[in-house]
Design a protein around this motif. Structure first.
Motif, PDB file in Angstrom:
ATOM      1  N   ARG A   1     -23.003   8.959  14.008  1.00 40.90           N
ATOM      2  CA  ARG A   1     -21.658   8.919  14.470  1.00 40.90           C
ATOM      3  C   ARG A   1     -20.599   9.536  13.414  1.00 40.90           C
ATOM      4  O   ARG A   1     -20.930   9.352  12.343  1.00 40.90           O
TER       5      ARG A   1
ATOM      6  N   ALA B   1     -14.553   8.960  17.989  1.00 40.38           N
ATOM      7  CA  ALA B   1     -16.083   8.699  17.688  1.00 40.38           C
ATOM      8  C   ALA B   1     -17.110   9.654  18.585  1.00 40.38           C
ATOM      9  O   ALA B   1     -16.805   9.538  19.833  1.00 40.38           O
TER      10      ALA B   1
ATOM     11  N   VAL C   1     -17.408   8.473   8.280  1.00 38.82           N
ATOM     12  CA  VAL C   1     -16.212   8.044   8.611  1.00 38.82           C
ATOM     13  C   VAL C   1     -15.012   8.611   7.679  1.00 38.82           C
ATOM     14  O   VAL C   1     -15.290   8.790   6.379  1.00 38.82           O
TER      15      VAL C   1
ATOM     16  N   VAL D   1     -10.750   7.532  11.688  1.00 32.90           N
ATOM     17  CA  VAL D   1     -10.004   6.202  11.597  1.00 32.90           C
ATOM     18  C   VAL D   1      -8.763   6.430  11.374  1.00 32.90           C
ATOM     19  O   VAL D   1      -8.111   7.269  10.878  1.00 32.90           O
TER      20      VAL D   1
ATOM     21  N   ASP E   1     -22.828   5.751  10.023  1.00 34.15           N
ATOM     22  CA  ASP E   1     -21.648   6.444  10.390  1.00 34.15           C
ATOM     23  C   ASP E   1     -21.105   7.268   9.278  1.00 34.15           C
ATOM     24  O   ASP E   1     -21.179   6.812   8.082  1.00 34.15           O
TER      25      ASP E   1
ATOM     26  N   VAL F   1     -16.875   9.343  12.983  1.00 39.28           N
ATOM     27  CA  VAL F   1     -15.553   8.365  13.231  1.00 39.28           C
ATOM     28  C   VAL F   1     -14.515   8.781  12.483  1.00 39.28           C
ATOM     29  O   VAL F   1     -14.614   8.940  11.352  1.00 39.28           O
TER      30      VAL F   1
ATOM     31  N   ARG G   1      -8.956   1.380  12.083  1.00 38.30           N
ATOM     32  CA  ARG G   1      -9.142   1.496  13.788  1.00 38.30           C
ATOM     33  C   ARG G   1      -9.646   2.812  14.145  1.00 38.30           C
ATOM     34  O   ARG G   1      -9.186   3.910  13.765  1.00 38.30           O
ATOM     35  N   SER G   2     -10.999   2.781  14.784  1.00 37.17           N
ATOM     36  CA  SER G   2     -11.374   3.921  15.392  1.00 37.17           C
ATOM     37  C   SER G   2     -10.240   4.938  16.304  1.00 37.17           C
ATOM     38  O   SER G   2      -9.888   4.141  17.169  1.00 37.17           O
TER      39      SER G   2
END
Length: 396
Positions: free
Chosen positions: A72, A85, A204, A76, A202, A74, A81-82
């Motif tokens: 994924r 995604a 991120v 944030v 992930d 992602v 907090r996502s």
């Protein structure tokens, strides 16, 4: 091969040129100023012209081996907090036609280094080239000078010694090449542990106006950090007070940023620089040629620097392998430029054009980028975007 070739610089372009020359019957020598092979680096997307070159170099199994299995992407907010995604396998399949890998830049260099060594390329570290004198006449050699005062004579010299190339300084006039700063500073390093809340699968990213911070686990015990700041006024230059600069530019952000900043001073694999492009009107002078970032640095904002370096090194080697005498070299180098020139120009222009979207200062640009990322995984939109951006090539 009928010519003796010296390759200056053991980065991706230089290693691929030396390896391909060896595969095609040459006996190139490669010299590198650094005392040994480099490692680490930052996570790169690898697609485009380098995929075909990897096939010719026999490196496709290596690409599969070092590929990071990201599930994924992602995005944030400051609290972790996502916000967005996207499933990465679908994105990879639809946007890139499956012809895409991601791995540490240093891992690709390590695979190239091992392949070149195993093929019998003569590799010499700790040899810094300080000057190159092109051949004065057709039958004369190219003279290479080293920091220890030694000189050598070669038929061909390939300058793959990076954005601050000494080879380029010795053969091009100031008006024959230029640099363009795309207005961003980049810092990357490896953290020797996993980070809380970051899944192994992930990639991120936290974005704020003019800034981006990304983390991605390299393996079970290491995490790569990637910081970008939109800073037309400077920053990121090697030799600056890096910890203080990072705290000044990113210290107000939340999520994992405070923890990441504490790891930078002790990190071993650190990289920092500006997002600078190099564009050369002249790619070779006689039998001295430039390749890779020394000649066509498109910057990491273009997304295919490593791919282009691999393809460019292989292409130059393949043209040199056709020559029967030193006098044939300039024409071979011209053919290499004819092969590479259009894709270099396209990628450089794309990198400059999209720079404002990489770490946008305006929130509306951030919203548009996020919406585009969501749409890229859709069955119909993904392939259209891929062809529009040049990620997916039409069938021959």
């Amino acid at each position: 091969m009928a010519v003796r070739v010296l390759v200056v610089g053991a980065g991706i372009a230089g290693l691929s040129a030396a390896l391909r020359l060896r595969q095609l019957g040459g006996s190139p020598t490669l010299v590198e100023a650094a005392p040994g092979p480099r490692g680490g680096g930052y996570m790169i997307d690898f697609f485009g012209p380098g995929i075909d070159a990897a096939d010719r170099l026999g490196l496709r199994p290596a690409l599969e081996r070092i590929h990071a299995p990201i599930e994924r992407l992602v995005f944030v907010d400051g609290s972790g907090r996502s916000r967005v995604a996207v499933g990465y396998p679908a994105l990879r399949r639809r946007l890139f036609g499956g012809r895409h890998h991601n791995f540490l830049r240093g891992d690709l260099e390590a695979e190239l280094y091992a392949a070149a060594r195993d093929a019998g390329v003569q590799l010499s570290h700790g040899r810094k080239v300080t000057g190159v004198r092109p051949a004065a006449a057709a039958g004369d050699p190219v003279v290479v000078r080293y920091a220890d005062g030694a000189e050598e004579e070669w038929d061909v010299v390939l300058g793959a010694d990076g954005i601050h190339s000494r080879v380029r300084d010795g053969v091009l006039e100031p008006d024959e090449w230029s640099t363009r700063d795309l207005g961003h500073a980049v810092w990357t390093w490896i953290v020797d542990r996993s980070l809380p809340g970051v899944r192994r699968e992930d990639f991120v990213t936290l974005t704020a106006p003019g800034r981006m911070v990304a983390v991605y686990p390299v393996d079970e015990r290491r995490t790569a950090a990637f910081f970008v700041h939109r800073s037309p006024d400077g920053g990121g230059e090697p030799g600056a007070d890096l910890p203080a600069t990072l705290h000044r530019r990113f210290g107000d952000l939340g999520w994992l940023v405070p923890e990441l900043l504490t790891t930078f001073p002790s990190a071993v694999d650190r990289y920092t620089d500006r997002t600078v492009q190099v564009r050369s009107r002249v790619w070779h002078r006689g039998r001295v040629a430039l390749l890779g970032d020394a000649c066509w640095c498109v910057s990491l904002l273009a997304g295919q620097g490593a791919s282009l370096a691999l393809a460019g090194g292989a292409a130059v080697a393949e043209e040199l392998a056709t020559v029967s005498a030193p006098a044939d070299v300039p024409a071979a180098l011209d053919r290499a430029r004819d092969r590479l020139g259009p894709v270099v120009a396209r990628l450089a222009d794309a990198g400059a054009r999209t720079a404002s979207w990489f770490a946008p200062e305006e929130r509306w640009r951030m919203a548009v980028r996020d919406a585009s990322l969501r749409a890229s995984a859709w069955p119909v939109v993904g392939p259209v975007l891929g062809r529009r951006l040049g990620f997916i090539r039409p069938a021959a």
